[in-house]
Scaffold this motif. Structure first.
Motif, short mmCIF file in Angstrom:
data_model
loop_
_atom_site.label_atom_id
_atom_site.label_comp_id
_atom_site.label_asym_id
_atom_site.label_seq_id
_atom_site.Cartn_x
_atom_site.Cartn_y
_atom_site.Cartn_z
N ALA A 112 0.83 -1.21 0.00
CA ALA A 112 0.00 0.00 0.00
C ALA A 112 0.86 1.26 0.00
CB ALA A 112 -0.93 0.00 1.22
N ILE A 113 1.94 1.26 0.77
CA ILE A 113 2.83 2.43 0.82
C ILE A 113 3.51 2.63 -0.53
CG2 ILE A 113 4.91 3.38 1.86
CD1 ILE A 113 2.50 3.53 3.67
N LEU A 114 4.01 1.55 -1.12
CA LEU A 114 4.67 1.65 -2.42
C LEU A 114 3.71 2.19 -3.47
CD1 LEU A 114 6.64 -1.74 -2.52
CD2 LEU A 114 7.49 0.50 -1.83
N ALA A 115 2.48 1.67 -3.46
CA ALA A 115 1.50 2.06 -4.48
C ALA A 115 1.05 3.51 -4.33
CB ALA A 115 0.30 1.13 -4.41
N THR A 116 0.95 3.99 -3.10
CA THR A 116 0.51 5.37 -2.90
C THR A 116 1.62 6.38 -3.13
OG1 THR A 116 0.92 5.13 -0.51
CG2 THR A 116 -1.34 4.77 -1.29
N ARG A 117 2.86 5.96 -3.00
CA ARG A 117 3.98 6.90 -3.17
C ARG A 117 4.46 6.98 -4.62
NH1 ARG A 117 2.51 8.49 1.33
NH2 ARG A 117 3.80 8.31 3.22
N SER A 118 4.20 5.96 -5.42
CA SER A 118 4.74 5.91 -6.78
C SER A 118 3.72 5.33 -7.74
CB SER A 118 6.02 5.07 -6.80
OG SER A 118 6.36 4.68 -8.11
N VAL A 120 4.42 4.34 -10.68
CA VAL A 120 5.06 3.19 -11.33
C VAL A 120 4.89 1.93 -10.47
CG1 VAL A 120 7.25 2.24 -12.14
CG2 VAL A 120 6.72 4.65 -12.53
N PHE A 121 5.15 2.05 -9.18
CA PHE A 121 4.96 0.91 -8.29
C PHE A 121 3.49 0.47 -8.27
CE2 PHE A 121 8.88 2.18 -5.67
CZ PHE A 121 9.68 1.29 -6.37
N TYR A 180 10.96 5.91 -10.96
CA TYR A 180 9.72 5.41 -10.35
C TYR A 180 8.70 6.52 -10.09
CZ TYR A 180 12.53 1.25 -9.86
OH TYR A 180 13.34 0.16 -10.13
N ASP A 181 8.96 7.70 -10.64
CA ASP A 181 8.00 8.80 -10.60
C ASP A 181 7.62 9.18 -9.17
OD1 ASP A 181 6.36 10.80 -11.47
OD2 ASP A 181 4.67 9.49 -11.97
#
Length: 267
Positions: A112-118, A120-121, A180-181
């Motif tokens: 969830a953290i990866l997806a909300t921060r990037s 690309v992720f 990773y934007d």
């Protein structure tokens, strides 16, 4: 006599502005009354205007106190969120994905953290056709070392760069922020690197700025090259730099020639 007060753009709030105007108006009227008194005439009581001035000052002070309260509340909220996310990561609370660096052991994280921060992720973890994640609950980032990955994840969880981050870590993070934007990471790395640009590291900085498409950092580095042209161009590092970055060397040459052709500034 007090001068006319002009509101600076984006400088003070409306309440402070009105308070300042009231003060200036009060002193202007006071000057006028003294002049009339010298001529044998006295104006009516200034009590109403004095009350207006006091009210303006009181409103301005209340607005300042409210701004301070809002600022403190914002800081507390940010600290609450930052500490919570950081604790969840450091303590491995309900982590659900392993991030594998190019070297060293994997680091546990939260999807969830990866997806909300990037973005690309987010696409990777969503299994989009263009960037589908590998099977299983793991993700490989082979371009990063274990330390670089740790700094990257720490930033994604806390929003701040570690003070101990070395220059090489900042280079890797800047490139990762571009790949990773993660715009906030890019800006943080650019600011930290730009503040430390000097003749001894300007070529490395220029190279990573070009690699990460960082126009602001590249401009700052080019300025340093111009400022220390002889030291940079005749350094041993420049020869290796030229082999790897022919296009940048052309830009350096053109920048130096353009700067040399400018008229000298008079003291």
């Amino acid at each position: 006599m007090a001068s006319m007060y002009r509101l600076p753009r984006n400088a003070i709030c409306a309440a402070c502005y009105e308070g300042a105007k009231a003060i200036i108006a009060f002193f202007n009227d006071d000057d006028d009354e003294h002049a009339d008194a010298d001529q044998g005439s006295v104006k009516p009581s200034r009590l109403t205007k004095l009350n207006s001035t006091i009210k303006g000052l009181r409103d301005a002070w209340e607005e300042v106190k409210q701004m301070r309260c809002r600022e403190e509340e914002t800081k507390q909220r940010a600290s609450f969120l930052q500490e919570g996310f950081a604790a969840a990561w450091k303590d491995g609370i309900h982590t659900d994905i392993a991030i594998r660096p190019g070297t060293g052991p994997p680091i546990q994280a939260h999807k969830a953290i990866l997806a909300t921060r990037s973005e690309v992720f987010r696409h990777i973890l969503a299994g989009d056709d263009d960037c589908k994640a590998p099977a299983g609950d793991s993700l490989s980032l082979p371009e990063l070392t274990h330390d670089e990955l740790s700094h990257l994840l720490a930033f994604l969880y806390t929003g701040s760069l570690a003070t101990c981050a070395e220059e090489r870590h900042l280079h890797a993070l800047l490139v990762a922020g571009d790949k990773y934007d993660v715009p906030f990471l890019r800006r943080a790395c650019e600011a930290r690197l730009a503040a430390g640009v000097e003749a001894g590291n300007v070529l490395r900085t220029l190279e990573v700025a070009e690699l990460s498409s960082s126009a602001a950092l590249k401009e700052r580095a080019m300025g340093t090259v111009v400022e220390h042209a002889e030291e940079v161009v005749f350094s041993p590092e420049y020869e290796e730099f030229a082999v790897r970055n022919a296009a940048l060397c052309v830009q350096i040459t053109r920048t130096l020639l353009a700067n040399k052709s400018l008229p000298a500034k008079t003291p």
